[in-house]
Design an enzyme around this catalytic site. Structure first.
Site, PDB file in Angstrom:
ATOM      1  N   HIS A  47      35.642  30.391  33.866  1.00 48.02           N
ATOM      2  CA  HIS A  47      36.432  31.144  34.842  1.00 48.02           C
ATOM      3  C   HIS A  47      37.387  30.228  35.600  1.00 48.02           C
ATOM      4  CE1 HIS A  47      36.979  34.175  38.157  1.00 48.02           C
ATOM      5  NE2 HIS A  47      37.181  33.063  38.844  1.00 48.02           N
ATOM      6  N   GLU A  48      36.853  29.145  36.167  1.00 45.41           N
ATOM      7  CA  GLU A  48      37.694  28.261  36.984  1.00 45.41           C
ATOM      8  C   GLU A  48      38.784  27.600  36.144  1.00 45.41           C
ATOM      9  OE1 GLU A  48      37.594  28.551  40.008  1.00 45.41           O
ATOM     10  OE2 GLU A  48      35.634  29.471  40.281  1.00 45.41           O
TER      11      GLU A  48
ATOM     12  N   TYR B  80      48.260  35.315  43.924  1.00 45.35           N
ATOM     13  CA  TYR B  80      46.860  35.521  44.284  1.00 45.35           C
ATOM     14  C   TYR B  80      46.715  36.428  45.500  1.00 45.35           C
ATOM     15  CZ  TYR B  80      41.945  34.218  44.018  1.00 45.35           C
ATOM     16  OH  TYR B  80      40.573  34.235  43.860  1.00 45.35           O
TER      17      TYR B  80
ATOM     18  N   GLU C 251      42.048  37.025  38.867  1.00 42.58           N
ATOM     19  CA  GLU C 251      40.593  36.906  38.826  1.00 42.58           C
ATOM     20  C   GLU C 251      40.016  37.528  37.553  1.00 42.58           C
ATOM     21  OE1 GLU C 251      38.039  35.565  40.597  1.00 42.58           O
ATOM     22  OE2 GLU C 251      39.588  34.428  41.636  1.00 42.58           O
TER      23      GLU C 251
ATOM     24  N   ASP D 277      39.704  38.977  51.618  1.00 39.10           N
ATOM     25  CA  ASP D 277      39.671  38.504  50.231  1.00 39.10           C
ATOM     26  C   ASP D 277      41.038  38.629  49.563  1.00 39.10           C
ATOM     27  OD1 ASP D 277      38.480  37.527  47.839  1.00 39.10           O
ATOM     28  OD2 ASP D 277      38.124  39.570  47.141  1.00 39.10           O
TER      29      ASP D 277
ATOM     30  N   HIS E 125      38.633  39.587  44.447  1.00 38.44           N
ATOM     31  CA  HIS E 125      37.350  39.473  43.761  1.00 38.44           C
ATOM     32  C   HIS E 125      36.641  40.815  43.638  1.00 38.44           C
ATOM     33  CE1 HIS E 125      37.865  35.235  45.107  1.00 38.44           C
ATOM     34  NE2 HIS E 125      37.274  34.981  43.949  1.00 38.44           N
TER      35      HIS E 125
ATOM     36  N   HIS F  40      41.714  29.881  35.475  1.00 40.54           N
ATOM     37  CA  HIS F  40      42.708  29.976  36.553  1.00 40.54           C
ATOM     38  C   HIS F  40      43.860  29.004  36.285  1.00 40.54           C
ATOM     39  CE1 HIS F  40      41.136  32.857  39.342  1.00 40.54           C
ATOM     40  NE2 HIS F  40      40.004  32.218  39.540  1.00 40.54           N
TER      41      HIS F  40
END
Length: 346
Positions: A165-166, A180, A189, A262, A267, A169
């Site tokens: 996931h990271e 974002y 995301e 958020d 998310h 990005h």
């Protein structure tokens, strides 16, 4: 999740949540500064490359991993722990980050002919043991960092789908970026979730029917009532806990969450495109990185709209399906059906 902990937790938990929220905002600012702000040229994998060509050329691509030990400090990257070609260290966090970075690199190289996150073979820099009791993981625009968790709310963050996931990005950043915030941020995301679980499925040799479709399985603390951070199969069911609250992710546009926290629910509302991808995979069968993954990757390279809405993204994936499989194809029709099932007509 952090907002709920800030409201429900004791003094220690509230303080931790507030600090995490501040650090998260700082990380988002750093990432925004590194963003290209537009489409990258084709030499940076901005142009989609067919699967056949990818398989023919991916053997020439190899990663350059650099894993550092943050020693529970805030500074990055930290002390050298394991670089490309070094043997295992015996530090579980270091070795998991090293191995997982290889899995993510291999997915993008072999399935999509992408040479690292930027398409130019950039170093894969990871820091483990970041800060003391740090309950998070992040991509800051140039590298990844992972906390060890506090052992109560969260455990280690060096889990394969989280690392995938990271790192993904970074792929979004170097493919033109998705701002974002709001729906474009939720798409950012979602793409990271899609390719995070895809990395895990490929590493485990799982078909779309065999996989559990969980992001961050096993990283919640031992006394937390939940199985993962998110579920793409059933958004809203990953956890239900007295402290963390109920997983807030919607699976349909009728349940879209309008919020100022958020970054506009990036998310939270990512559950909608996540579920669309899951449904499409159920129609396709086989492996997620084949037809579904190829369509999602191609859409990212060609959308050229950093402020894309869910509708924009759905239309772009449909265009990709038509380009790859033809107008009126089974792939195109089932993709349109998947989007309609989450409340988005294309």
């Amino acid at each position: 999740m952090l907002e709920v902990m800030r409201l429900r937790g004791d003094e220690g938990v509230r303080k931790m949540a507030e600090e995490m929220l501040k650090l998260g905002e700082k990380t988002r600012e750093e990432r925004a500064e590194q963003s290209t702000g537009g489409m990258v040229p084709s030499s940076r994998s901005g142009t989609f490359i067919s699967r056949a060509l990818a398989e023919a050329t991916a053997t020439t691509l190899s990663p350059n991993r650099k894993v550092y030990d943050g020693e529970k400090k805030a500074s990055l990257p930290g002390t050298r722990a394991r670089f490309e070609g070094d043997p295992a260290t015996g530090d579980a966090e270091v070795d998991r980050a090293y191995d997982a970075a290889g899995e993510v690199f291999e997915l993008y190289a072999q399935a999509f002919n992408r040479d690292s996150l930027d398409g130019f073979g950039m170093d894969l820099v990871h820091t483990v043991h970041h800060r003391a009791n740090y309950n998070n993981a992040f991509w800051n625009g140039t590298q990844m960092a992972y906390g060890d968790g506090d052992g109560q709310l969260f455990q280690t963050f060096t889990e394969l789908s989280v690392i995938g996931h990271e790192m993904s990005h970074g792929v979004v950043q170097f493919s033109g970026g998705l701002v974002y915030e709001g729906q474009s941020g939720a798409l950012n995301e979602s793409f990271a979730d899609v390719f995070g679980v895809m990395t895990q499925q490929r590493a485990l040799g799982q078909s779309v029917y065999d996989a559990d479709w969980l992001v961050g399985k096993g990283i919640l603390g031992p006394n937390i009532n939940g199985v993962a951070l998110r579920s793409m199969k059933a958004p809203g069911t990953a956890y239900s806990d007295s402290l963390l609250g109920q997983d807030p992710q919607p699976y349909h546009m009728d349940l879209f969450v309008n919020t100022t926290s958020d970054n506009g629910g990036v998310h939270i509302n990512s559950g909608i495109p996540n579920h669309a991808f899951y449904l499409f995979c159920m129609y396709m069968g086989g492996n997620a990185w084949d037809r579904p993954g190829q369509i999602w990757y191609k859409a990212l390279q060609e959308i050229n709209n950093p402020l894309a809405t869910f509708g924009n993204w759905a239309a772009q994936t449909l265009d990709a399906a038509i380009d790859l499989h033809g107008n009126g194809s089974y792939e195109m029709l089932m993709l349109r059906r998947a989007w309609k099932l989450v409340g988005i007509d294309v």
